[in-house]
Write an enzyme that holds these catalytic residues in place. Structure first.
Site, PDB file in Angstrom:
ATOM      1  N   TYR A  55      34.039  29.023   6.086  1.00  9.27           N
ATOM      2  CA  TYR A  55      35.064  27.980   6.049  1.00  9.27           C
ATOM      3  C   TYR A  55      36.201  28.357   5.107  1.00  9.27           C
ATOM      4  O   TYR A  55      36.640  27.544   4.290  1.00  9.27           O
ATOM      5  CB  TYR A  55      34.466  26.631   5.633  1.00  9.27           C
ATOM      6  CG  TYR A  55      33.186  26.293   6.376  1.00  9.27           C
ATOM      7  CD1 TYR A  55      33.208  26.090   7.750  1.00  9.27           C
ATOM      8  CD2 TYR A  55      31.971  26.203   5.713  1.00  9.27           C
ATOM      9  CE1 TYR A  55      32.051  25.806   8.446  1.00  9.27           C
ATOM     10  CE2 TYR A  55      30.804  25.927   6.405  1.00  9.27           C
ATOM     11  CZ  TYR A  55      30.848  25.736   7.770  1.00  9.27           C
ATOM     12  OH  TYR A  55      29.701  25.454   8.449  1.00  9.27           O
ATOM     13  N   TYR A  63      25.624  16.504  11.696  1.00  9.27           N
ATOM     14  CA  TYR A  63      25.932  17.937  11.635  1.00  9.27           C
ATOM     15  C   TYR A  63      24.701  18.683  12.138  1.00  9.27           C
ATOM     16  O   TYR A  63      23.593  18.476  11.637  1.00  9.27           O
ATOM     17  CB  TYR A  63      26.254  18.398  10.198  1.00  9.27           C
ATOM     18  CG  TYR A  63      26.497  19.883  10.146  1.00  9.27           C
ATOM     19  CD1 TYR A  63      27.772  20.398  10.395  1.00  9.27           C
ATOM     20  CD2 TYR A  63      25.461  20.780   9.917  1.00  9.27           C
ATOM     21  CE1 TYR A  63      27.995  21.762  10.396  1.00  9.27           C
ATOM     22  CE2 TYR A  63      25.672  22.146   9.923  1.00  9.27           C
ATOM     23  CZ  TYR A  63      26.939  22.638  10.160  1.00  9.27           C
ATOM     24  OH  TYR A  63      27.155  23.993  10.186  1.00  9.27           O
ATOM     25  N   ASP A  88      16.296  17.060  14.011  1.00 10.85           N
ATOM     26  CA  ASP A  88      16.823  18.248  13.353  1.00 10.85           C
ATOM     27  C   ASP A  88      16.502  18.119  11.869  1.00 10.85           C
ATOM     28  O   ASP A  88      17.217  17.462  11.108  1.00 10.85           O
ATOM     29  CB  ASP A  88      18.336  18.340  13.595  1.00 10.85           C
ATOM     30  CG  ASP A  88      18.974  19.505  12.840  1.00 10.85           C
ATOM     31  OD1 ASP A  88      18.263  20.180  12.076  1.00 10.85           O
ATOM     32  OD2 ASP A  88      20.185  19.725  13.022  1.00 10.85           O
ATOM     33  N   LYS A 120      16.401  26.596   6.997  1.00 10.58           N
ATOM     34  CA  LYS A 120      16.757  26.603   5.565  1.00 10.58           C
ATOM     35  C   LYS A 120      15.625  26.985   4.617  1.00 10.58           C
ATOM     36  O   LYS A 120      15.478  28.150   4.278  1.00 10.58           O
ATOM     37  CB  LYS A 120      17.351  25.254   5.171  1.00 10.58           C
ATOM     38  CG  LYS A 120      18.735  25.042   5.777  1.00 10.58           C
ATOM     39  CD  LYS A 120      19.537  24.067   5.000  1.00 10.58           C
ATOM     40  CE  LYS A 120      20.846  23.716   5.668  1.00 10.58           C
ATOM     41  NZ  LYS A 120      21.935  24.592   5.279  1.00 10.58           N
TER      42      LYS A 120
HETATM   43  N1  PMP Z   1      21.147  21.413  11.239  1.00 10.75           N
HETATM   44  C1  PMP Z   1      21.292  20.823  10.055  1.00 10.75           C
HETATM   45  C2  PMP Z   1      20.806  19.417   9.857  1.00 10.75           C
HETATM   46  C3  PMP Z   1      21.892  21.491   9.000  1.00 10.75           C
HETATM   47  O1  PMP Z   1      22.054  20.881   7.813  1.00 10.75           O
HETATM   48  C4  PMP Z   1      22.325  22.829   9.210  1.00 10.75           C
HETATM   49  C5  PMP Z   1      22.979  23.644   8.099  1.00 10.75           C
HETATM   50  N2  PMP Z   1      23.633  22.933   7.130  1.00 10.75           N
HETATM   51  C6  PMP Z   1      22.153  23.399  10.476  1.00 10.75           C
HETATM   52  C7  PMP Z   1      21.549  22.680  11.469  1.00 10.75           C
HETATM   53  C8  PMP Z   1      22.620  24.796  10.768  1.00 10.75           C
HETATM   54  O2  PMP Z   1      21.822  25.734  10.136  1.00 10.75           O
HETATM   55  P1  PMP Z   1      22.334  27.244   9.953  1.00 10.75           P
HETATM   56  O3  PMP Z   1      23.469  27.172   8.969  1.00 10.75           O
HETATM   57  O4  PMP Z   1      21.140  27.961   9.432  1.00 10.75           O
HETATM   58  O5  PMP Z   1      22.775  27.732  11.283  1.00 10.75           O
END
Ligand code: PMP
Length: 678
Positions: free
Chosen positions: A251, A379, A479, A508
């Site tokens: 970003y 997100y 998610d 993560k």
């Molecule tokens: N889903 C959620 C809820 C997230 O918080 C994130 C990353 N902040 C992602 C998906 C994407 O993960 P990555 O950056 O490992 O692609």
């Protein structure tokens, strides 16, 4: 500017480490460096260090004010034994903090600080730490003194392996003259060692120390290859310039790049920068470093695996790291969620979840059910499919043209600890009742909407969603890339609501923040339906699927969940956030405060500038990366209560700075498309 510290160790006691340290320092002084030596632990002396005295003679009879201050011989013990034994005999323990402090002080005054160890790398300093551990954790490059005695090759190889296993940088080997060496062995040893370095891709010089018979008149030597050029060019600054020109950061503009910190080391809760600054990582490096940076158990698992196999394609192969990982995951996952797809990042795990949902309905004879429902404020990642499920007015708005179109329900409005309001669910109910025939699944971040909203919402929403999805035959996808594996104080955020989805994404913290790995896990029912049509193949297969190194890291990280009281830690972190953030509840710049488990948020009315945020980081020593109107922290689970206090204090200072900022002249209007924050 900080001086460079080197750790001088021997392959054994009695190889001439002290003489070599003195010779190295002599060479440095003669070549214009401001150099000083330290005898880290002296045993066998009282009130002075004979090794340090030898250094000073070899350096030309110099003395330093720091010798009088006790900075150069910080630990002296009477009994001539290993530091651990010598300290134990004096009913004390080694003060490693003092050694660290003395060396750090000297590094602010000298170009080069040579720290002479005690004995070899495997010498214990206290019950928990070897000399090698201490030097490795500080990132001190190693100068290893060896000689041509019988057995030297063995000792040198073992010392090098021990250094490499700890990630130490080898500055060089110094081959010292040994009075009782056999001439054939003496000739052969350096030849073999050179070959060993080459074969093992260790790019470090092997230099010879001259034969010293009189400390007052040592012969000349050439050690130039060991040291940075003088005046020292800070190599990291050159690399930082290269970075500004050629590396895109997340970003960020490459034409007008924002300042970045140059990280050299990360251990536990802290990241050390090239200029020596230590920062407390209050965001767990984007929420992934659960058990602290470079956790030894995870690092060791990666190291062990790297010696066996770094990668093999998952098409047509399986392997131990992937299978033991899945075995461990099954112990942790709710019953019923047991068909695991290993993805390479959180975004990809979301892509896979959507593909599973669509393929499920396709296999069930409903190819028309290929839309998803997501939440405003969500997100789910930065790849096209994941962007299309993230807040439609959020950071990805520029890419509307390439994204598939889905349905969006209103963001759940009732806060996590608020009183549930039925109206919150009306929009989701309406979408499903009107469009369920087109809909494959609903995807939400349970309890905590992170990357676009920093919002904690009521668990009742998820219970209603479970019932509604069942009614309409729509799959429920959680998610938990950000929340899974502990972040909210429970193993999974879904536990706050007591519901289980049909498909779950985790990422993560899966590898404890050491390597990229995520997983999409389907219920047995979903997997069975997908498998029931045609070949039953699920149509996704990334090159690095199930990477053995990442799987080994994940297994080690998941095992840590049984090895310390992370829930207790998170309860303490949560209490720290509650108390620390409450102090800002009535701050004129604070709109809201929120916290849960390892998540603490200050929602501001006016944000500080990027420059103020950077300055605050260096003044408080706390790394925060606010975005939107949120100053938040999600620290590693090992963060102590006093560190949490430090964090909330740093967050509060950003509230102050933002408040001062409200009177600043208006900034030029942000590009409505590129005004993205995270
Ligand atoms: N889903 C959620 C809820 C997230 O918080 C994130 C990353 N902040 C992602 C998906 C994407 O993960 P990555 O950056 O490992 O692609």
């Amino acid at each position: 500017m900080m001086g460079q510290v080197f750790f001088v160790s021997g392959i054994d006691t009695g190889v001439g480490k002290t003489v070599v340290t003195g010779l190295l320092a002599r060479w440095l002084l003669r070549h214009g460096y401001r150099a000083i030596t330290v005898k880290m632990v002296q045993t066998g002396n009282d009130g002075y260090s004979e090794d340090l005295e030898a250094h000073r003679i070899l350096m030309g009879g110099v003395s330093f004010p720091e010798d009088q201050e006790g900075l150069t011989a910080p630990q002296i013990f009477h009994f001539p034994a290993s530091p651990l034994l010598a300290a134990t005999l004096e009913h004390t323990t080694l003060d490693l903090g003092r050694i660290q402090q003395c060396v750090a002080t000297l590094a602010t005054r000298y170009d080069v600080v040579l720290v002479e160890g005690a004995g070899g790398l495997g010498v214990p300093l206290n019950e928990h730490m070897l000399a090698a551990d201490f030097a490795a954790a500080r990132g001190w490059p190693l100068i290893l003194v060896t000689s041509g005695k019988l057995g030297s090759i063995n000792h040198t190889v073992l010392s090098l392996e021990s250094a490499m296993a700890r990630g130490m940088t080898l500055a060089g080997l110094v081959y010292n003259w040994c009075p009782d060496a056999d001439s054939t062995i003496d000739e052969d040893t350096p030849k073999y060692l050179r070959q060993y370095l080459q074969q093992h891709h260790i790019h470090a010089p092997l230099l010879f120390a001259p034969r010293v018979t009189d400390l007052h008149n040592p012969p000349d030597a050439d050690f130039a290859a060991l040291f940075p050029p003088h005046p020292p060019v800070e190599d990291w600054k050159r690399l930082a310039n290269l970075d500004r020109k050629h590396l895109w950061h997340p970003y960020a503009s490459i034409g007008n790049p924002p300042p970045v910190n140059f990280a050299e080391h990360a251990h536990g809760t802290h990241i050390r920068l090239a200029d020596g600054t230590e920062l407390l990582d209050a965001v767990s490096s984007w929420w992934c470093v659960a058990h602290g940076h470079s956790h030894p158990a995870i690092m060791e698992a990666i190291r062990q695996q790297s010696r066996r196999m770094s990668h093999v394609m998952f098409g047509g192969f399986t392997h131990r790291p992937a299978t033991v990982l899945v075995e461990r995951l099954l112990e942790l996952l709710p019953a019923g969620l047991d068909a695991v797809f290993l993805a390479d990042s959180g975004s990809i795990s979301v892509e896979c979840a959507v593909k599973m949902a669509v393929q499920y309905h396709y296999a069930a004879g409903h190819p028309e059910r290929c839309k998803m429902v997501a939440l405003k404020g969500a997100y789910h990642g930065d790849t096209a499919g994941a962007m299309a499920l993230s807040d439609p007015d959020g950071m990805h708005v520029l890419f509307q043209g390439v994204m598939p179109h889905h349905f969006f329900a209103e963001q759940p409005a009732t806060p996590f600890r608020g009183t549930w309001n039925d109206a919150d669910f009306a929009s989701m109910e309406r979408i499903l009742s009107e469009h369920s025939r087109e809909i494959a699944g609903v995807i939400v971040e349970p309890i905590f909407q992170g990357g676009n909203a920093m919002w904690l919402y009521h668990p009742e929403y998820l219970r209603r969603l479970r019932t509604l999805c069942n009614q309409h035959g729509v799959l429920m996808v959680f998610d938990e890339v950000a929340t899974g594996l502990g972040r909210t104080g429970r193993l999974f955020a879904m536990e706050h609501a007591g519901v289980v989805p049909d498909i779950l994404c985790i990422g993560k913290t899966l590898t404890g923040g050491s390597m990229t790995l995520a997983a999409t896990i389907a219920s047995r029912h979903v997997a069975d339906v997908i498998s029931s049509r045609g070949s039953g193949a699920f149509m996704h297969g990334p090159t690095f699927m199930g990477n053995p190194l990442a799987c080994a890291a994940a297994k080690a990280s998941l095992d840590l969940l049984d090895q310390y009281d992370w829930k207790g830690n998170l309860a303490a972190i949560e209490a720290g956030f509650r108390e620390g953030l409450s102090a800002y509840q009535t701050h004129p710049n604070v709109r809201d405060i929120r916290w849960l488990g390892g998540i603490g948020i200050l929602e501001l009315k006016h944000m500080p500038t990027a420059a103020q945020t950077a300055q605050n980081c260096h003044e408080t020593g706390v790394w925060l990366r606010p975005f939107g109107q949120w100053v938040y922290s999600m620290p590693p689970f090992i963060t102590t209560p006093s560190e949490v206090e430090q964090i909330t204090h740093a967050m509060g200072r950003l509230a102050d700075l933002g408040w001062e900022n409200r009177l600043a002249p208006a900034q030029p209007p942000a590009d409505p498309i590129l005004d993205i924050h995270e």
